[in-house]
Scaffold this active site. Structure first.
Site, PDB file in Angstrom:
ATOM      1  CE  LYS A   8      -3.750   1.647   2.896  1.00 55.45           C
ATOM      2  NZ  LYS A   8      -3.328   2.885   3.104  1.00 55.45           N
ATOM      3  CG  ASN A 192       8.254   6.361  -3.976  1.00 55.49           C
ATOM      4  OD1 ASN A 192       7.422   5.617  -4.535  1.00 55.49           O
ATOM      5  ND2 ASN A 192       7.996   7.750  -4.321  1.00 55.49           N
ATOM      6  NE  ARG A 193       6.385   0.110   2.004  1.00 58.39           N
ATOM      7  CZ  ARG A 193       5.148   0.422   1.583  1.00 58.39           C
ATOM      8  NH1 ARG A 193       4.659   1.558   1.279  1.00 58.39           N
ATOM      9  NH2 ARG A 193       4.503  -0.725   1.312  1.00 58.39           N
ATOM     10  CG  LEU A 194      11.601   7.896   0.387  1.00 62.47           C
ATOM     11  CD1 LEU A 194      11.821   8.816  -0.730  1.00 62.47           C
ATOM     12  CD2 LEU A 194      12.722   7.357   1.107  1.00 62.47           C
TER      13      LEU A 194
END
Ligand code: FMN
Length: 215
Positions: A8, A192-194
């Site tokens: 997600k 983006n998992r940042l």
């Protein structure tokens, strides 16, 4: 079922400099209000509590946050439960709020102590009669022979209370735990998992050091 492909993107918000007050409790209050305000979170005050036994083994369970009192997080429990006994041996504690619909998480670490007895008494009196009797008769975390043992103890006490009109006062084994936070981390999911991670650490002078951590 293949769960490895469940993915997600988190896009609901961010934590930029201007969102970060000097006091983490102000930010906690804002996020809690938003969590309570959204209808998508079934138990917004639920938090996972981590304790550590005297032989350094961690354990977790969920409880409900009931109050923020002078900057301390308060929940109520049985002092003779597994967590209660662990906290008596080792007051270090961790709390985790996970608010998935808001893509937010808050981790708190600190030390736990019992709430003053008068305050536990006052909260206990505010609870419905059934909950007061339930927490009086339940030997939380101990093995019982079956549900009928619990129901028998509950009904016995309820019948006695109904017959005598005796008030159900707080038992000595039940009360509040207040957690003094030493470290509070706010996590907001990003693309983006940042993700954003803002860590507050209590300093000797009572102020909070603020750092951004890599996700
Ligand atoms: C949503 C939810 C809320 C709970 N709230 C409390 C609570 O406020 N106090 C409590 O003692 N246990 C609460 N429990 C039960 C605990 O998770 C746990 O089973 C119990 O406290 C015994 O834990 P222990 O054996 O680790 O001491 C709650 C459980 C859930 C799922």
């Amino acid at each position: 079922m293949d769960i490895s492909g469940i993915r997600k993107e988190y896009t609901r918000g961010g934590l930029s400099r201007c969102d970060i007050p000097p006091d983490p409790l102000a930010l906690f209050g804002k996020w809690l209000t938003e969590a309570v305000g959204t209808e998508q979170i079934a138990e917004p005050t639920a938090m996972v509590v981590g304790t550590v036994s005297a032989d350094c083994r961690p354990s977790l369970r969920t409880v409900l946050l009931k109050e923020l009192r002078e900057g301390k997080f308060v929940f109520f429990t049985n002092y003779e439960s597994r967590k209660g006994r662990q906290l008596a041996d080792n007051p270090h504690i961790a709390l985790s709020f996970m608010w998935y619909p808001l893509e937010r998480q808050i981790h708190i670490e600190g030390t736990a102590e019992r709430l003053p007895a008068e305050e536990s008494d006052a909260y206990f009196r505010s609870r419905p009669l059934g909950s007061r009797i339930g927490s009086t008769v339940s030997p939380q975390s101990r093995t019982i022979t079956g549900r009928s043992e619990l129901l028998r103890a509950y009904e016995e006490m309820r019948d006695e209370v109904e017959a005598t009109g005796k008030p159900v006062e707080r038992p000595a084994h039940w009360g509040g735990i207040e957690v003094t936070p030493l470290r509070i981390e706010f996590w907001q999911g990003r693309e983006n998992r940042l993700h954003d991670r803002i860590l507050y650490t209590l300093q000797a002078d009572g102020s909070w050091r603020i750092e951004r951590l890599a996700p």
